[in-house]
Design a protein around this motif. Structure first.
Motif, PDB file in Angstrom:
ATOM      1  N   SER A 170      -9.570   4.949  -3.713  1.00 58.99           N
ATOM      2  CA  SER A 170      -9.398   5.481  -2.358  1.00 58.99           C
ATOM      3  C   SER A 170      -9.990   6.882  -2.230  1.00 58.99           C
ATOM      4  CB  SER A 170      -7.910   5.489  -1.987  1.00 58.99           C
ATOM      5  OG  SER A 170      -7.180   6.213  -2.951  1.00 58.99           O
TER       6      SER A 170
ATOM      7  N   PRO B 175       0.838  -1.215   0.000  1.00 60.93           N
ATOM      8  CA  PRO B 175       0.000   0.000   0.000  1.00 60.93           C
ATOM      9  C   PRO B 175       0.865   1.253   0.000  1.00 60.93           C
ATOM     10  CG  PRO B 175      -0.024  -1.061   2.159  1.00 60.93           C
ATOM     11  CD  PRO B 175       0.708  -1.976   1.235  1.00 60.93           C
TER      12      PRO B 175
ATOM     13  N   PHE C 214      -6.595  -2.275   2.133  1.00 64.80           N
ATOM     14  CA  PHE C 214      -5.983  -2.064   0.813  1.00 64.80           C
ATOM     15  C   PHE C 214      -5.996  -3.351  -0.007  1.00 64.80           C
ATOM     16  CE2 PHE C 214      -2.257  -2.206  -1.981  1.00 64.80           C
ATOM     17  CZ  PHE C 214      -2.527  -1.111  -2.794  1.00 64.80           C
TER      18      PHE C 214
ATOM     19  N   ASP D 263      -4.197   0.891   4.957  1.00 61.25           N
ATOM     20  CA  ASP D 263      -3.861  -0.515   5.257  1.00 61.25           C
ATOM     21  C   ASP D 263      -4.384  -0.948   6.623  1.00 61.25           C
ATOM     22  OD1 ASP D 263      -2.227   1.106   6.702  1.00 61.25           O
ATOM     23  OD2 ASP D 263      -0.370   0.010   6.297  1.00 61.25           O
TER      24      ASP D 263
END
Length: 632
Positions: free
Chosen positions: A238, A164, A227, A191
């Motif tokens: 995101s 990530p 993630f 994450d």
């Protein structure tokens, strides 16, 4: 004439030579002009290079990097102007110094095309063909050079998900299973893992005792981190607000069954039915040797052998208060036994005219005396019995074919599934027919209720409570059922499995139309079981697979493959985290619901496994089959 022909031929040859000569001179002149335009004499003195030419070269490289290569001639036609900043970025990307670019341009003797090709060759990966043939082929529109796929070496670890991005955040909103938001949207690390989400949610909900939860986005569980499972796994951005759904899990955890602690012989024919008592302290088995056996779970030895039936015992069922055991046989009778002494309560109960297929007791929270049960038989009828008075109180007889399954619901309804392809819903107080549920195209083999675990165990749970009186147990059962029903959505659902390879999900209290029709099995559906928390449904089929479905919508979740013969029965651990399946292939398999993979394989039986059960406390599994051995 011959002389004329010769002279004309020689003239043609001369003309052809002259044309070639003119063409060559034209090319030489053009090359000279190119060279003069590009490589001025004063450049030699100061070692400089035409900035526009350098711009063109680097533009070419940019195009190459974007994987839309153009020929040098096409690029020369384009009037591409790039800024100083872009120029620096391109050179940094390709690790090309200005001096290197200038050197290549000088060495090409003023031929722009050669210079550009050299720069591209230096910048592109080695797999690009460098031969003239390759370059010629590459210039064809739509041509892609063959690249040999890179296969992982045998035994090499598979490539994991990407790392990530450091410090990246994502906006997320916790939601309950009903879609109710819990707290404000939060800015979370990309994450974040389930343990951290659990900690956060317990704080948001201000739980005094931390509760375990499972988390999902768009029906995909978060098992490693946000993630890997959602952003990378589902291709989510995101930038978007993620709705993270949470569901409470069982506070206790059942250990995985990994080994056989005892193989108990005694039955002389196949074991057809295995059933733990509601409090999990006793185990009963029915067999083809016409006997019922009760086993001591502490010492794992036979306690009583109950003799009386004249034919195979197909079904055994415990009363909710553990004070009676009912057994149904192919001799068309039902017998009641005292599990504390091993003695029968009177003689056999005779009312059916064909073999008994199913028995269901009235739930504890509806009747504190626990004295009523329903029996189904192949004579197309259901009889409701009073166990204390030992007589039939009602007969339900509207089915037109053998009844294969009967269930007594927590709302007072009795559900019957028959080979006449229908499911009928009856009122247990007066025996009236409430609904006829139609939809299956073949025999109905099995029924399952979403509240079945609560109905089976009544007031008992993994904490092994002790009640001073029957009244206390009755109140505890009522409270436990109400809490469990509310947690599962406030409505009791019914699932049916059939020989037509399908399952149906119903809400009989609300409608006689099915909530969902679940397809996917390739052969008949033999057995169904709802998870104790009422959120999932497992189905066993003759197609050698177990399938998992959402209990509220009927949506397919996954297929559990591993058995190599028909699967006869499935049951759940009391924490709803594991499923156990028994099959004709002589094995039992334990499946992990979180990973959707096999957690343990339990071999040991010498023949088909007909019946399996997981104790309500979660500490034991029992299985019986054609090899006449009971395994724990």
């Amino acid at each position: 004439m011959a002389d004329n022909r010769d002279s004309s031929t020689s003239l043609e040859e001369q003309g052809g030579d002259a044309d070639v000569e003119v063409e060559q001179k034209g090319h030489e002149g053009q090359a000279k002009k190119d060279m003069e335009a590009f490589h001025k004499p004063e450049d030699d003195a100061r070692g400089a290079v035409d900035e526009k030419k350098l711009d063109k070269a680097l533009t070419f490289l940019t195009e190459a990097q974007a994987k839309t290569p153009k020929s040098a001639r096409e690029l020369e036609m384009d009037k591409v102007v790039i800024s100083k900043q872009d120029l620096e970025i391109v050179m940094r990307e390709f690790e090309i110094t200005k001096a290197k670019a200038e050197k290549v341009l000088r060495e090409s003797d003023g031929n722009v095309e050669t210079a550009l090709m050299q720069l591209v060759g230096a910048a592109m990966p080695k797999s690009t063909p460098a031969s003239d043939a390759g370059e010629a082929a590459e210039s064809k529109p739509g041509f892609k050079p063959y690249e040999k796929p890179v296969r992982p070496r045998r035994g090499a670890a598979p490539a994991g998900p990407p790392e990530p991005p450091a410090g990246a955040k994502v906006v997320a909103q916790f939601q309950s299973a009903d879609g109710e938001p819990a707290g404000p949207p939060l800015n979370l690390p990309i994450d974040v893992n389930p343990e951290q989400l659990e900690l956060l949610l317990n704080n948001l909900l201000q739980n005094d005792d931390p509760m375990p939860y499972s988390f999902s986005v768009d029906d995909t569980d978060i098992t490693s981190n946000l993630f890997v499972d959602i952003i990378h796994g589902l291709g989510k951005s995101s930038e978007h607000v993620l709705a993270i759904k949470y569901q409470p899990q069982a506070v206790f955890k059942v250990r995985t069954v990994t080994r056989c602690t005892s193989s108990l012989s005694g039955h002389t024919e196949a074991i057809l039915s295995v059933c733990f008592s509601p409090d999990g302290k006793m185990l009963a088995t029915g067999s083809g040797d016409t006997t019922v056996r009760i086993w001591d779970l502490n010492t794992e030895t036979p306690r009583f052998t109950l003799v009386g039936h004249k034919n195979w015992v197909q079904i055994v069922a415990w009363s909710p208060d553990c004070q009676m055991l009912a057994s149904g046989s192919m001799d068309e009778t039902i017998r009641l036994w005292n599990p504390q002494t091993g003695k029968p309560y009177g003689d056999a109960l005779r009312a059916h005219s064909k073999c008994i297929t199913s028995i269901a007791w009235e739930p504890f929270h509806l009747n504190k005396m626990c004295n009523r049960f329903a029996s189904a038989a192949k004579d197309n009828t259901v009889r409701i019995w009073d166990a204390l008075q030992r007589r039939v109180s009602m007969a339900l007889s509207q089915h037109t074919a053998p009844i294969m399954c009967v269930k007594w619901g927590g709302n007072g309804f009795i559900y019957t599934g028959s080979r006449d392809k229908t499911i009928r819903v009856w009122d247990s107080t007066d025996g009236k027919l409430v609904h006829v549920l139609e939809g299956h195209a073949h025999w109905v083999n099995h029924l399952a209720l979403s509240t079945e675990f609560l109905l089976r165990t009544g007031p008992y749970d993994h904490r092994d409570p002790v009640f001073k009186s029957r009244e206390d147990a009755f109140e505890a059962a009522k409270k436990r059922y109400a809490a469990g029903l509310e947690a599962a959505g406030g409505v009791e659902r019914l699932a049916s499995g059939s020989d037509d390879f399908t399952l149906f999900l119903w809400e009989p209290t609300r409608s006689k139309k099915p909530l969902a029709r679940m397809t996917g099995h390739q052969q008949l559906v033999n057995h169904l079981s709802f998870s104790p928390d009422g959120r999932m449904l497992a189905s066993a089929s003759f197609d050698k697979s177990v399938k998992l479905w959402e209990a509220t919508t009927g949506k397919f979740i996954t297929t559990l493959r591993g058995h190599v013969s028909p699967v006869y029965q499935v049951c759940w651990s009391s924490d709803s985290r594991q499923v156990l399946s028994g099959s004709r292939d002589t094995t039992l398999k334990v499946w992990d619901i979180k990973t959707k993979k096999m957690k343990a394989e339990l071999p040991g039986h010498a023949d088909e496994v007909f019946s399996v059960d997981w104790s309500p406390g979660g500490d034991r599994v029992a299985s019986g089959g054609k090899d006449r051995i009971l395994k724990m």
